[in-house]
Motif scaffolding. Sequence first.
Motif, short mmCIF file in Angstrom:
data_model
loop_
_atom_site.label_atom_id
_atom_site.label_comp_id
_atom_site.label_asym_id
_atom_site.label_seq_id
_atom_site.Cartn_x
_atom_site.Cartn_y
_atom_site.Cartn_z
N ASP A 292 3.61 6.92 9.86
CA ASP A 292 2.95 8.03 9.17
C ASP A 292 3.94 8.70 8.22
O ASP A 292 4.61 9.63 8.61
CB ASP A 292 2.42 9.03 10.21
CG ASP A 292 1.71 10.21 9.61
OD1 ASP A 292 1.32 10.14 8.44
OD2 ASP A 292 1.54 11.22 10.32
N ASP A 293 4.08 8.27 6.97
CA ASP A 293 3.28 7.23 6.38
C ASP A 293 4.14 6.32 5.52
O ASP A 293 3.74 5.88 4.45
CB ASP A 293 2.14 7.84 5.56
CG ASP A 293 1.17 6.81 5.02
OD1 ASP A 293 0.96 5.78 5.68
OD2 ASP A 293 0.63 7.03 3.94
N ALA A 294 5.38 6.03 6.02
CA ALA A 294 6.19 5.05 5.30
C ALA A 294 5.49 3.69 5.25
O ALA A 294 5.66 2.93 4.30
CB ALA A 294 7.56 4.91 5.97
N SER A 295 4.66 3.40 6.26
CA SER A 295 3.93 2.13 6.25
C SER A 295 2.97 2.05 5.07
O SER A 295 2.85 1.01 4.41
CB SER A 295 3.17 1.94 7.57
OG SER A 295 2.12 2.88 7.71
N GLY A 296 2.26 3.15 4.80
CA GLY A 296 1.33 3.16 3.67
C GLY A 296 2.05 3.07 2.34
O GLY A 296 1.61 2.37 1.42
N VAL A 297 3.18 3.78 2.22
CA VAL A 297 3.95 3.73 0.98
C VAL A 297 4.50 2.33 0.76
O VAL A 297 4.45 1.80 -0.36
CB VAL A 297 5.10 4.76 1.02
CG1 VAL A 297 5.99 4.62 -0.21
CG2 VAL A 297 4.55 6.18 1.11
N ALA A 298 5.02 1.71 1.81
CA ALA A 298 5.54 0.34 1.69
C ALA A 298 4.46 -0.61 1.22
O ALA A 298 4.71 -1.49 0.38
CB ALA A 298 6.10 -0.12 3.04
N ALA A 299 3.25 -0.45 1.73
CA ALA A 299 2.14 -1.30 1.30
C ALA A 299 1.83 -1.08 -0.18
O ALA A 299 1.60 -2.04 -0.93
CB ALA A 299 0.90 -1.03 2.15
N VAL A 300 1.83 0.17 -0.62
CA VAL A 300 1.61 0.45 -2.05
C VAL A 300 2.67 -0.24 -2.90
O VAL A 300 2.36 -0.87 -3.92
CB VAL A 300 1.60 1.97 -2.31
CG1 VAL A 300 1.64 2.27 -3.81
CG2 VAL A 300 0.38 2.62 -1.67
N LEU A 301 3.94 -0.13 -2.50
CA LEU A 301 5.03 -0.73 -3.26
C LEU A 301 4.91 -2.25 -3.30
O LEU A 301 5.11 -2.88 -4.35
CB LEU A 301 6.37 -0.33 -2.65
CG LEU A 301 6.71 1.17 -2.65
CD1 LEU A 301 8.07 1.40 -2.02
CD2 LEU A 301 6.67 1.74 -4.07
N GLU A 302 4.60 -2.85 -2.17
CA GLU A 302 4.53 -4.30 -2.10
C GLU A 302 3.32 -4.83 -2.87
O GLU A 302 3.41 -5.86 -3.55
CB GLU A 302 4.48 -4.74 -0.64
CG GLU A 302 4.70 -6.22 -0.42
CD GLU A 302 6.10 -6.70 -0.72
OE1 GLU A 302 6.38 -7.88 -0.45
OE2 GLU A 302 6.94 -5.91 -1.22
N ILE A 303 2.20 -4.13 -2.81
CA ILE A 303 1.02 -4.53 -3.57
C ILE A 303 1.27 -4.36 -5.07
O ILE A 303 0.87 -5.20 -5.88
CB ILE A 303 -0.21 -3.74 -3.11
CG1 ILE A 303 -0.57 -4.12 -1.68
CG2 ILE A 303 -1.40 -3.98 -4.03
CD1 ILE A 303 -1.60 -3.21 -1.02
N ALA A 304 1.97 -3.31 -5.45
CA ALA A 304 2.31 -3.11 -6.86
C ALA A 304 3.15 -4.27 -7.38
O ALA A 304 2.90 -4.81 -8.46
CB ALA A 304 3.06 -1.79 -7.04
N SER A 305 4.16 -4.66 -6.62
CA SER A 305 5.01 -5.77 -7.03
C SER A 305 4.22 -7.07 -7.13
O SER A 305 4.39 -7.85 -8.07
CB SER A 305 6.16 -5.93 -6.03
OG SER A 305 6.98 -7.02 -6.35
N ALA A 306 3.31 -7.28 -6.17
CA ALA A 306 2.53 -8.52 -6.15
C ALA A 306 1.55 -8.60 -7.32
O ALA A 306 1.48 -9.62 -8.02
CB ALA A 306 1.77 -8.63 -4.83
N LEU A 307 0.80 -7.52 -7.57
CA LEU A 307 -0.21 -7.56 -8.62
C LEU A 307 0.40 -7.51 -10.01
O LEU A 307 -0.15 -8.07 -10.96
CB LEU A 307 -1.21 -6.42 -8.43
CG LEU A 307 -2.04 -6.44 -7.15
CD1 LEU A 307 -3.20 -5.46 -7.24
CD2 LEU A 307 -2.56 -7.83 -6.84
N ALA A 308 1.55 -6.85 -10.14
CA ALA A 308 2.21 -6.81 -11.45
C ALA A 308 2.67 -8.19 -11.87
O ALA A 308 2.77 -8.49 -13.07
CB ALA A 308 3.39 -5.84 -11.40
N ALA A 309 2.95 -9.07 -10.90
CA ALA A 309 3.40 -10.43 -11.20
C ALA A 309 2.23 -11.39 -11.39
O ALA A 309 2.43 -12.54 -11.79
CB ALA A 309 4.30 -10.94 -10.08
#
Length: 489
Positions: A292-309
């Motif tokens: 609560d809520d580093a897990s949610g932030v990590a998911a946002v960051l990882e999804i950003a990196s994935a979709l940007a590529a």
Amino acid sequence: MIFSLCRGLSRARTVWPLALATSLAAYTAAITPGRRAALEHISPQSLEGHVSFLASDLLEGRATPSRGLDLASEYIAAQFRRAGLEPMGDDGYFQTARFVTSRQSLEGAEFTVASGETEIRIGKSEMRVLSAGMADFAGAVPVKIDLEDAKPEDVEGKIVVVVTQRRDAIVSIARLKPAAALLAYSNAGKPPEASARLEDAERRPPFPVLRVHNHEFFKLAKAARPGPMNVKLSLRLPPSVITPVNLRNVAGLLRGSDPAVADTYVLISAHYDHIGRKTSGEGDLIYNGANDDASGVAAVLEIASALAASKPAPRRSILFITYFGEEEGLYGSRYYGRHPLVPLKNTVADLNLEQLGRTDGDSGTLAGTATMTGYGYSDVTTAFELAGVATGLKIYAPKHDGEAYFARSDNQSLADQGVPAHTILTAFEFPDYHKPGDEWNKLDYPHLARVSRTVALTLMMIADDPQPPRWNESSANTGKYVKAWRALQ
């Protein structure tokens, strides 16, 4: 095509298996190798790296405001920069919000209420300062008000008394411009709280607001009719100390690839603050806030990196945003709702992420599952269900918590504006919720990766579909959101 089928699904649950299979086949058949590669880009190791930093002792629990919160915001901005997202704030990736910390000492405060021969003395342990300010009244006649009916001309310059449990009462009171406001609560003997409070400079009332936890005062207030009360009230508060502080949402944009819908937006969000650290005691004093809520932030960051590529990018534009101050009262998302970085009328959905990584829920193991608040409130639910089938994540309908928790996370701020918005999570409650034991090494990172892939696929489905999600107008719980959505249009 997806959402036309989804709406049929929501209207006729008896044909759910056939409609779901048809919708899923229609979308998954069109998933390009680039889209599949984007999902595979999301890895447990990267997620663990993000969470282990954000929830480290170095950041001291990311209280709002704090040095640890600032460090977290810089880390998030660096990750958005690394992914190649377009900065969307007034200061690069930062959207600056002006707040104040107010310090109201109750030492020397005096508060008495005279009713006939009875005098009620209210001690400092029975007062909680909601908004700081000086008061010096002797023998004043307070006015009881109903927040729905009160008019500024009836109460300006007077002491108002309100019997309410509404969390947003202070906003409604501010528009009335009284001299002071007293919120009467039924439970007595509340312990004194820290004198420093965080307040939104834009919405802070220029008069003191106190929550009063005295049962005798509550009985008087509850029994009184709206209008001048048959009591005399004396209230003295010492001067307060107000200190400006700037707080920051962090936002980056992935531009859509289809000119026809690139000026419409899907939000994916999470809050990056937590509740800081204990001021005294022994043992672990830091509330690390890994789930609560580093897990949610990590998911946002990882999804950003994935979709940007991913090439091409999704058809609609996607705004990635992390908020400050959720734990203080949805401050960052409320600020965004009043100061959107992209037009709200063009914002088709918000996927907010919370508590994704712990699978040891209070009701048993939840590995391989996820859910959302406001389940069935909009087409976003069905898109999430479809994505779950494709990724092998079981999406479960909560028995009751989905409604109870809808207002307790940042999705509420966007829903209030009319945007279909939900919070996606694994467990509503887990053993270390708001405790120092919520640490990074307790998360299930393969599970977090699967949930993140499912969210990413949901995001792409919504971004690629020509029909935006809609609120479920047949639900008894969506009336005010449908009304707000229509006002946006």
